[in-house]
Scaffold this motif. Structure first.
Motif, PDB file in Angstrom:
ATOM      1  N   ARG A  48       0.837  -1.212   0.000  1.00  0.00           N
ATOM      2  CA  ARG A  48       0.000   0.000   0.000  1.00  0.00           C
ATOM      3  C   ARG A  48       0.866   1.254   0.000  1.00  0.00           C
ATOM      4  NH1 ARG A  48      -2.832   0.694   4.932  1.00  0.00           N
ATOM      5  NH2 ARG A  48      -3.848   2.444   3.876  1.00  0.00           N
ATOM      6  N   HIS A  49       2.092   1.130   0.509  1.00  0.00           N
ATOM      7  CA  HIS A  49       2.969   2.290   0.701  1.00  0.00           C
ATOM      8  C   HIS A  49       4.097   2.242  -0.320  1.00  0.00           C
ATOM      9  CE1 HIS A  49       0.845   2.595   4.535  1.00  0.00           C
ATOM     10  NE2 HIS A  49       1.119   1.307   4.711  1.00  0.00           N
ATOM     11  N   LYS A  50       4.210   3.293  -1.124  1.00  0.00           N
ATOM     12  CA  LYS A  50       5.212   3.322  -2.190  1.00  0.00           C
ATOM     13  C   LYS A  50       6.026   4.604  -2.132  1.00  0.00           C
ATOM     14  CE  LYS A  50       1.946   0.871  -5.206  1.00  0.00           C
ATOM     15  NZ  LYS A  50       1.188   0.941  -6.482  1.00  0.00           N
ATOM     16  N   ASP A  51       7.240   4.520  -2.693  1.00  0.00           N
ATOM     17  CA  ASP A  51       8.108   5.697  -2.862  1.00  0.00           C
ATOM     18  C   ASP A  51       8.247   6.489  -1.560  1.00  0.00           C
ATOM     19  OD1 ASP A  51       8.172   4.860  -5.448  1.00  0.00           O
ATOM     20  OD2 ASP A  51       6.814   6.391  -6.213  1.00  0.00           O
ATOM     21  N   ILE A  52       8.725   5.809  -0.539  1.00  0.00           N
ATOM     22  CA  ILE A  52       8.851   6.425   0.787  1.00  0.00           C
ATOM     23  C   ILE A  52      10.123   7.262   0.875  1.00  0.00           C
ATOM     24  CG2 ILE A  52       8.955   5.937   3.261  1.00  0.00           C
ATOM     25  CD1 ILE A  52       7.569   3.197   2.461  1.00  0.00           C
ATOM     26  N   ILE A  53      11.206   6.749   0.346  1.00  0.00           N
ATOM     27  CA  ILE A  53      12.446   7.525   0.287  1.00  0.00           C
ATOM     28  C   ILE A  53      12.279   8.609  -0.771  1.00  0.00           C
ATOM     29  CG2 ILE A  53      14.924   7.429  -0.192  1.00  0.00           C
ATOM     30  CD1 ILE A  53      14.870   4.508   0.698  1.00  0.00           C
ATOM     31  N   SER A  54      12.648   9.832  -0.426  1.00  0.00           N
ATOM     32  CA  SER A  54      12.400  10.951  -1.332  1.00  0.00           C
ATOM     33  C   SER A  54      13.324  10.916  -2.544  1.00  0.00           C
ATOM     34  CB  SER A  54      12.578  12.279  -0.591  1.00  0.00           C
ATOM     35  OG  SER A  54      13.951  12.530  -0.349  1.00  0.00           O
ATOM     36  N   GLU A  55      12.886  11.544  -3.610  1.00  0.00           N
ATOM     37  CA  GLU A  55      13.695  11.632  -4.823  1.00  0.00           C
ATOM     38  C   GLU A  55      14.983  12.418  -4.562  1.00  0.00           C
ATOM     39  OE1 GLU A  55      13.343  10.129  -7.623  1.00  0.00           O
ATOM     40  OE2 GLU A  55      11.438   9.176  -7.114  1.00  0.00           O
ATOM     41  N   ASP A  56      14.903  13.410  -3.693  1.00  0.00           N
ATOM     42  CA  ASP A  56      16.099  14.195  -3.375  1.00  0.00           C
ATOM     43  C   ASP A  56      17.139  13.332  -2.675  1.00  0.00           C
ATOM     44  OD1 ASP A  56      17.592  16.795  -2.932  1.00  0.00           O
ATOM     45  OD2 ASP A  56      17.286  16.157  -0.846  1.00  0.00           O
TER      46      ASP A  56
ATOM     47  N   ASN B  73      10.831  -3.317  -3.214  1.00  0.00           N
ATOM     48  CA  ASN B  73      10.640  -2.514  -4.421  1.00  0.00           C
ATOM     49  C   ASN B  73      11.911  -1.775  -4.792  1.00  0.00           C
ATOM     50  OD1 ASN B  73       7.797  -2.976  -4.902  1.00  0.00           O
ATOM     51  ND2 ASN B  73       7.429  -1.779  -3.039  1.00  0.00           N
ATOM     52  N   LYS B  74      12.323  -1.906  -6.016  1.00  0.00           N
ATOM     53  CA  LYS B  74      13.473  -1.169  -6.535  1.00  0.00           C
ATOM     54  C   LYS B  74      12.994   0.184  -7.038  1.00  0.00           C
ATOM     55  CE  LYS B  74      17.378  -1.771  -9.726  1.00  0.00           C
ATOM     56  NZ  LYS B  74      17.958  -2.661 -10.770  1.00  0.00           N
ATOM     57  N   ARG B  75      13.673   1.243  -6.563  1.00  0.00           N
ATOM     58  CA  ARG B  75      13.270   2.591  -6.945  1.00  0.00           C
ATOM     59  C   ARG B  75      13.861   2.941  -8.309  1.00  0.00           C
ATOM     60  NH1 ARG B  75      11.505   6.043  -3.023  1.00  0.00           N
ATOM     61  NH2 ARG B  75      11.169   7.418  -4.837  1.00  0.00           N
ATOM     62  N   GLY B  76      13.060   2.708  -9.353  1.00  0.00           N
ATOM     63  CA  GLY B  76      13.528   2.983 -10.695  1.00  0.00           C
ATOM     64  C   GLY B  76      14.757   2.145 -11.000  1.00  0.00           C
ATOM     65  N   GLU B  77      15.781   2.796 -11.530  1.00  0.00           N
ATOM     66  CA  GLU B  77      17.044   2.119 -11.806  1.00  0.00           C
ATOM     67  C   GLU B  77      18.138   2.574 -10.844  1.00  0.00           C
ATOM     68  OE1 GLU B  77      17.189  -0.372 -13.918  1.00  0.00           O
ATOM     69  OE2 GLU B  77      15.037  -0.015 -14.217  1.00  0.00           O
TER      70      GLU B  77
ATOM     71  N   GLY C 244      18.959   1.365  -7.960  1.00  0.00           N
ATOM     72  CA  GLY C 244      19.622   0.298  -7.216  1.00  0.00           C
ATOM     73  C   GLY C 244      19.218   0.257  -5.759  1.00  0.00           C
ATOM     74  N   ILE C 245      18.378   1.218  -5.326  1.00  0.00           N
ATOM     75  CA  ILE C 245      17.898   1.246  -3.942  1.00  0.00           C
ATOM     76  C   ILE C 245      16.584   0.483  -3.856  1.00  0.00           C
ATOM     77  CG2 ILE C 245      17.000   2.724  -2.104  1.00  0.00           C
ATOM     78  CD1 ILE C 245      18.980   4.855  -2.968  1.00  0.00           C
ATOM     79  N   TYR C 246      16.524  -0.488  -2.946  1.00  0.00           N
ATOM     80  CA  TYR C 246      15.306  -1.255  -2.689  1.00  0.00           C
ATOM     81  C   TYR C 246      14.706  -0.791  -1.367  1.00  0.00           C
ATOM     82  CZ  TYR C 246      16.546  -4.662  -6.344  1.00  0.00           C
ATOM     83  OH  TYR C 246      16.838  -5.273  -7.533  1.00  0.00           O
ATOM     84  N   GLU C 247      13.384  -0.692  -1.329  1.00  0.00           N
ATOM     85  CA  GLU C 247      12.720  -0.285  -0.099  1.00  0.00           C
ATOM     86  C   GLU C 247      11.442  -1.093   0.090  1.00  0.00           C
ATOM     87  OE1 GLU C 247      11.535   3.836  -0.430  1.00  0.00           O
ATOM     88  OE2 GLU C 247       9.783   3.326  -1.647  1.00  0.00           O
ATOM     89  N   LEU C 248      11.026  -1.223   1.335  1.00  0.00           N
ATOM     90  CA  LEU C 248       9.747  -1.860   1.656  1.00  0.00           C
ATOM     91  C   LEU C 248       9.361  -1.495   3.085  1.00  0.00           C
ATOM     92  CD1 LEU C 248       7.610  -3.787   0.415  1.00  0.00           C
ATOM     93  CD2 LEU C 248       8.679  -5.617   1.742  1.00  0.00           C
ATOM     94  N   PHE C 249       8.146  -0.969   3.239  1.00  0.00           N
ATOM     95  CA  PHE C 249       7.598  -0.707   4.567  1.00  0.00           C
ATOM     96  C   PHE C 249       6.779  -1.924   4.975  1.00  0.00           C
ATOM     97  CE2 PHE C 249       4.056   0.767   7.250  1.00  0.00           C
ATOM     98  CZ  PHE C 249       4.778   1.323   8.300  1.00  0.00           C
TER      99      PHE C 249
END
Length: 736
Positions: free
Chosen positions: A117-125, A184-188, A190-195
């Motif tokens: 349910r939760h996506k893109d938690i780490i900011s683009e910056d 989840n891999k954030r685009g390309e 190389g950072i993976y995240e999951l809450f």
């Protein structure tokens, strides 16, 4: 399964999830808007049924539930909801009784939130700065962080593994099954995240990576704040630190003219099996440093390390479980601060442990080390070498060093293994030159300067010490093109030279006095911290006491003499062994003198403030020299007898005047046989050592005398002049 639901599902992508090869599982799992409806998909391997339970309750106060349809017998479920906003919900997963690996597993019901349910938690910056190598705060979002998202408590897991096919977080919360929580891999990037909802502080976890060759590898979290098992590198979720000890950093920075005396403690010597080493150190170090008058204590490396040697780190953000927890270390540092004692930590960005499950070949490639063994492996110590050209490595090491201050409250950092970092050919038979064909590691030099600049900007009062055995220039020069910006350089050569000298039989020391003079040839090139009987040398050659010649009384005298030589030598002081009570008393008195006498601590890197008087008296094995400042009244004269017999020793002195003994290592209070002489010696006109003035002293075997210069008063000077005139000038006698 109804036809509409079947047609909406992406079966090729579902296969990726089922075979645990998906790097973007949130594209499939979780809620997805489909026109005016929402498709919810979930994957719970080996389960028998899944029910969606809504947070809102019905009119009877019972939670509303919707059973999901089985899309694949491997545990993939789907349900089409007649709404665009399904709201907050959780899963109720049932595992019926079954036989697995010869064991009967009872029926189990699992209640959990939906990770996807939760996506893109780490900011683009944050991602942008990380990829650029400008992210010294990487530990703020990588690793495991307890948080609340959309009124749901849980933990955000994040890791950098660009070459992995798939990354999962595994732990007690999912029976260590890497199929369940694919990240989840954030685009390309190389950072993976999951809450992961419901995962709280204290949960054990690791990362499971599937490489592109389909090999599955379990590894620790590089940014883990706590390690539960040092051998298996099992990580533990930690909460945020409420009381940040970094705020205890003194605002006033140490200066080159500070009287800096350090006691070095080896944490592993405080392990007793009853209390943690950090707990044992608390009372012991406060007592030793308080009575000894030390300004700092150097704790050495406290991070999770390989085997008995603590110089091969496995986890750069977690304390070694054998020593104690992070909370216990923070408590130790806070107690030392409260006692007025500042704390120095070891920081080892030069190499790391090669053990599988740590940093080595983290994502199937040389992510942290060079893949070429000529660049990425040190055979002499069996350790991996960092690739400083990698932005992710720079971020990692910057964050690790800063966390020693930010998390644990360090007042100083000793950067270890700098010679190995600076030179590409260090201890290697085969090596790869830099782009100019030289042997300097340009990327490592850039990293060191970047780290020193960043940490000094964040914590101006931090003390930076370079543990460097090389002759590289500019180590303690101001940060710039040539300067590295360290405050002090750890002078191991001083200890090596002195140890080689003092461990000789006294009969043979006279012809080897040049070993003492040698240290003065480089004593003023950098600003030095002089380590005495350091931990590293103890491992290699044993305790200094055991190496000294003679019986116990002779050994104790030589220890006192050695400490006296350390405190008389230009450079800040460090003691690395636990002295007996009598020597502790001497160290306390020396530290008081060190703070009181300006000649002992001011302008220690200025060669104008040191003068040899006698350093070639091979027959007597005695030496003498002067420490001074711009003020003549600060001047101190030191006399050393390295022989095994009492001697009358004459030495030249710089000025006419009086010389009062203020300290001797042979004092009865320290276990010696004499005491400070009350005789005030007047310089005579006898020319010695190229000086027009000299004094003579009787000095006990293997001891040191410290004398303070006292200028003549006007009245005393008139008498001296009158006496000199009478001694050298004929005077007419009156005739009767």
């Amino acid at each position: 399964m109804n036809k509409r639901l079947y047609k909406l599902m992406d079966w090729a992508s579902i296969e990726e999830v089922i075979y645990s090869e998906c790097s973007h599982p949130s594209d499939i799992l979780g809620p997805h808007l489909k026109g005016q409806t929402t498709l919810v998909q979930a994957f719970f391997p080996d389960s028998d049924s899944v029910v969606i339970r809504w947070k809102e309750r019905d009119e009877k106060g019972k939670p509303s539930e919707t059973k999901m349809e089985v899309a694949d017998d491997d545990g993939f479920y789907a349900q089409l909801l007649p709404t665009k906003d399904p709201g907050a919900y959780s899963y109720v997963v049932t595992y019926e009784e079954r036989l697995e690996d010869g064991k009967t597993l009872k029926k189990k019901v699992l209640r959990c939130g939906d990770c996807y349910r939760h996506k893109d938690i780490i900011s683009e910056d944050q991602i942008k700065r990380y990829l650029e190598g400008n992210c010294p705060d990487a530990s703020d979002f990588l690793g495991a962080h307890v948080m609340t998202l959309d009124s749901e408590d849980g933990t955000l897991f994040a890791v950098y593994a660009p070459s992995a096919m798939r990354v999962s977080v595994i732990g007690d919360f999912n029976s260590w099954d890497g199929r369940t929580h694919q990240m989840n891999k954030r685009g390309e990037s190389g950072i993976y995240e999951l809450f992961v909802p419901g995962v709280a502080e204290g949960e054990r976890y690791q990362f499971e990576l599937k490489f592109k060759n389909y090999e599955i590898h379990r590894t620790s979290d590089p940014y883990a704040a706590k390690i539960d098992d040092n051998e298996k590198l099992v990580c533990v979720v930690c909460g945020e630190i409420a009381d940040k000890p970094g705020t205890l950093i003194p605002k006033k920075a140490e200066t080159r003219d500070s009287a800096l005396s350090v006691f070095q403690a080896d944490p592993y010597r405080f392990i007793d099996g009853k209390k943690s080493a950090f707990e044992n150190m608390k009372d012991s170090l406060i007592d030793i440093c308080g009575k000894g008058g030390y300004s700092h204590v150097c704790l050495g490396n406290v991070l999770s390390s390989s085997g008995r040697r603590s110089d091969k780190v496995m986890s750069y953000f977690a304390t070694d479980p054998r020593l104690g927890s992070s909370d216990e270390l923070i408590s130790l540092v806070s107690s030392l601060h409260a006692a007025g004692i500042r704390v120095i930590f070891d920081y080892i960005p030069s190499c790391f442990a090669p053990e599988s499950g740590a940093l080595s070949r983290f994502d199937g490639t040389g992510l942290y080390e060079h893949i070429d063994p000529r660049q990425g492996y040190a055979a002499d110590i069996d350790a991996c070498l960092f690739n400083y050209s990698s932005n992710s490595v720079v971020n990692f090491l910057m964050s690790a060093g800063i966390s020693l201050v930010k998390k644990f409250g360090a007042d100083g950092i000793r950067m270890c293994g700098i010679a190995r970092m600076l030179y590409l050919d260090y201890s290697k038979s085969e090596w790869v030159p830099n782009i100019y064909g030289g042997n300097e590691n340009l990327d490592a030099i850039a990293f060191i300067k970047k780290f020193n600049g960043e940490i000094k900007k964040l914590y101006p009062g931090i003390l930076l010490i370079a543990e460097d055995s090389s002759l590289h220039q500019g180590i303690t020069d101001p940060l710039g093109e040539e300067g590295f910006g360290f405050d002090y350089k750890w002078n191991e050569v001083f200890y090596d030279d002195f140890r080689n000298f003092i461990c000789m039989d006294p009969l043979f020391r006279g012809p080897k006095l040049h070993l003492l003079a040698d240290s003065m040839t480089y004593a003023f090139v950098d600003d030095y911290l002089l380590p005495f009987s350091g931990r590293e040398k103890t491992f290699e050659i044993g305790e200094l006491y055991d190496l000294l010649p003679g019986d116990d009384e002779a050994k104790k005298a030589q220890i006192r003499l050695s400490i006296g030589y350390l405190y008389s030598h230009p450079g800040k002081k460090l003691i690395g062994f636990d002295p007996d009570p009598s020597v502790s008393k001497m160290l306390s008195d020396l530290n008081e003198l060190y703070k009181k006498e300006p000649a002992l601590f001011k302008a220690e890197s200025d060669n104008e403030c040191f003068e040899w008087l006698s350093n070639m008296n091979c027959d007597q094995a005695c030496i003498s020299f002067v420490r001074k400042t711009d003020d003549p009244e600060d001047m101190l004269v030191f006399v050393f007898n390295f022989s095994g017999i009492e001697q009358n020793f004459s030495t030249g002195v710089p000025y006419e005047g009086k010389y009062k003994e203020i300290f001797t290592t042979d004092d009865k209070a320290y276990g010696g046989t004499s005491s400070v002489s009350k005789t005030v010696r007047k310089a005579s006109d006898k020319r010695i050592d190229g000086r027009t003035q000299s004094i003579s002293v009787k000095i006990r075997p293997q001891s040191m005398i410290m004398m303070k210069f006292i200028p003549y008063t006007e009245a005393e000077l008139e008498k001296v002049i009158e006496q000199r005139i009478r001694n050298y000038t004929p005077i007419k006698k009156s005739k009767k």
